[in-house]
Design an enzyme around this catalytic site. Structure first.
Site, PDB file in Angstrom:
ATOM      1  N   GLY A 178       1.541  -3.234 -32.408  1.00 54.76           N
ATOM      2  CA  GLY A 178       2.191  -2.487 -33.527  1.00 54.76           C
ATOM      3  C   GLY A 178       1.599  -3.224 -35.038  1.00 54.76           C
TER       4      GLY A 178
ATOM      5  N   GLY B  71       4.819  -8.976 -30.358  1.00 60.04           N
ATOM      6  CA  GLY B  71       5.480  -8.115 -30.410  1.00 60.04           C
ATOM      7  C   GLY B  71       5.024  -6.495 -30.069  1.00 60.04           C
ATOM      8  N   SER B  72       5.750  -5.767 -30.302  1.00 59.21           N
ATOM      9  CA  SER B  72       5.748  -4.179 -30.643  1.00 59.21           C
ATOM     10  C   SER B  72       6.178  -3.301 -29.446  1.00 59.21           C
ATOM     11  CB  SER B  72       4.139  -3.836 -30.447  1.00 59.21           C
ATOM     12  OG  SER B  72       3.659  -3.911 -31.594  1.00 59.21           O
ATOM     13  N   ARG B  73       5.715  -2.795 -28.507  1.00 60.07           N
ATOM     14  CA  ARG B  73       6.405  -1.768 -27.776  1.00 60.07           C
ATOM     15  C   ARG B  73       5.711  -1.337 -26.366  1.00 60.07           C
ATOM     16  NH1 ARG B  73       6.489   4.501 -30.228  1.00 60.07           N
ATOM     17  NH2 ARG B  73       6.391   5.507 -28.141  1.00 60.07           N
TER      18      ARG B  73
END
Length: 227
Positions: free
Chosen positions: A159, A187-189
């Protein structure tokens, strides 16, 4: 609780730089003690923030071959039927889990089986909830032929903050449910794509724990763990 191997180098150099900066400030800026104290407090908070990015808590893993287990800690932000163009080229059910900066950033195998496909895609760094992030951000795609039979695709997506995705799997590897398959720094997805007859076990907005939360159940001949 332990520190993940992906964070040890970053934490060491972050700590070294912060210590040096504080020593320099206290030596050359001794007359401005208030500023020095504030800088020291900010340094400690910054280090603790980065430290929590790389924590690796112990998990009691939930294992069952017809279940799909959450690959990451976070919040379910997408549950929908979509066209998956990279590998399946047909419609699949998709679940997406958003990982905030305060979540554990380890990614885990949602099923056990054999890795049939793997590809790394360099790309952009749109915010993780942006519609284009799934196809244009830096990402990896992994397809596992599950022990229960159906193939499951899962994708690490970087991200706005993340600048490096790490993976530990390759085509042909045998993987075990709940074991680490990668790490998204900061982080992110994670997206998961499953057959249309898969039964979804989570709701939008639900919090997940990687390796523990059941997100879906494959339709197989295996006696189900959940009715």
């Amino acid at each position: 609780m332990k520190i993940h191997k992906e964070g040890r180098r970053i934490l060491f150099f972050t700590l070294l730089i912060l210590v040096v900066l504080n020593i320099v400030l206290y030596y050359f800026n001794a007359e401005n003690n208030t500023f020095n104290i504030i800088f020291s407090v900010v340094s400690v908070l910054l280090f603790l923030l980065i430290l929590q990015f790389f924590r690796s808590p112990y998990r009691n893993l939930l294992l069952h071959e017809d279940l799909i287990i959450a690959p990451a800690d976070g919040k379910v932000v997408v549950i929908e039927e979509v066209e998956e163009p990279e590998y399946f080229s047909d419609k699949r059910k998709q679940i997406s889990i958003f990982m905030s900066p305060i979540n554990v950033h380890i990614t885990r195998n949602p099923v056990s089986g054999i890795v049939k496909y793997f590809k790394y895609h360099p790309g952009n760094y749109f915010v993780a909830w942006h519609p284009k992030s799934s196809t244009q951000n830096e990402r990896t795609t992994v397809v596992v032929e599950s022990s229960a039979g159906p193939e499951v695709l899962f994708r690490q997506i970087a991200g706005a903050m993340a600048r490096r995705i790490v993976w530990y799997v390759n085509e042909g590897d045998e993987v075990s449910q709940g074991e680490e398959f990668g790490f998204i720094k900061f982080g992110s997805r994670v997206d998961i794509f499953m057959p249309l007859d898969t039964e979804i076990k989570v709701e939008l907005g639900q919090k997940t724990k990687g390796g523990q939360t059941v997100i879906a159940q494959l339709k197989t001949e295996t006696p189900p763990l959940f009715g």
